[in-house]
Write an enzyme that holds these catalytic residues in place. Structure first.
Site, PDB file in Angstrom:
ATOM      1  N   SER A   3       0.836  -1.189   0.000  1.00  0.00           N
ATOM      2  CA  SER A   3       0.000   0.000   0.000  1.00  0.00           C
ATOM      3  C   SER A   3       0.880   1.251   0.000  1.00  0.00           C
ATOM      4  O   SER A   3       1.703   1.430  -0.892  1.00  0.00           O
ATOM      5  CB  SER A   3      -0.957  -0.071   1.200  1.00  0.00           C
TER       6      SER A   3
ATOM      7  N   HIS B 170      -2.420  -1.185  -4.229  1.00  0.00           N
ATOM      8  CA  HIS B 170      -3.875  -1.232  -4.375  1.00  0.00           C
ATOM      9  C   HIS B 170      -4.422   0.188  -4.303  1.00  0.00           C
ATOM     10  O   HIS B 170      -3.672   1.145  -4.125  1.00  0.00           O
ATOM     11  CB  HIS B 170      -4.531  -2.152  -3.341  1.00  0.00           C
TER      12      HIS B 170
END
Length: 195
Positions: A99, A124
């Site tokens: 992330s 993501h």
């Protein structure tokens, strides 16, 4: 419960000097980003980067990352500081950069972004949760979509991937090995030993 921080003893011409391990590493221009990226962690990382720039603006800084990600705004504070300061920041993934951790891994100076061979990298889209009146939920949804576009644009710039590829791959959790992250452009080299 706070983690135990090792103390190292160093011999100097004035005798022995004790440092916590992070302060000792900072002397060698090594900054450790470990765990969730929060506002408090971002403040510590930003302060260390600014301190090291003031110490020597022409010497590289080494940012070791082992993080599952965290706050987008805290991550942007670190990202912007990396871009703002004069020294090159070399990023090294040890363990996981997921992330916002992966975003910061890609933020390092081109040619100086590394991962150890068993590292895992994951990108993501940003995650948000909001409650409240319908109008407020709509405002937050529009804002998170803008953040998503900004993250995707920066990832495309940092990796060399077309924006369409980044948009597709960040739609869900997209895991990579160190070798796959190299091919993707998040890092520049997989390293097993110091040169």
């Amino acid at each position: 419960m706070s983690a135990l921080v090792p103390i190292v003893i160093e011999q100097t011409n004035r005798g022995e000097r004790a440092y916590d391990i992070y302060s000792r590493l900072l002397k060698d221009r090594i900054v450790i980003l470990s765990g969730e990226i929060t506002d408090d962690i971002a403040s510590l990382i930003v302060a260390q980067l600014l301190f090291l720039e003031a110490e020597d603006p022409d010497k590289d800084i080494y940012l070791y990352i082992n993080s599952p990600g965290g706050s987008v705004t805290a991550g942007f504070a670190i990202y912007d500081t990396i871009q703002y300061i004069k020294p090159d920041v070399s990023t090294i993934c040890v363990g996981m950069a997921a992330s916002m951790g992966a975003f910061l891994l890609a933020a390092g100076a081109k040619g100086k972004r590394f991962a150890l061979p068993n590292s895992e990298i994951m990108i993501h889209q940003p995650i948000g949760g909001v409650r409240g009146q319908a109008t407020d939920i709509k405002i937050h949804a529009e804002w998170i979509l803008k953040i998503k576009q900004r993250i995707n644009r920066i990832l495309a710039e940092r990796t060399g991937q077309p924006i369409e590829v980044i948009e597709r791959d960040t739609e869900r959790d997209f895991f990579m090995t160190a070798e796959e992250a190299l091919k993707y452009g998040i890092i520049d080299k997989v390293i097993e030993r110091r040169p």
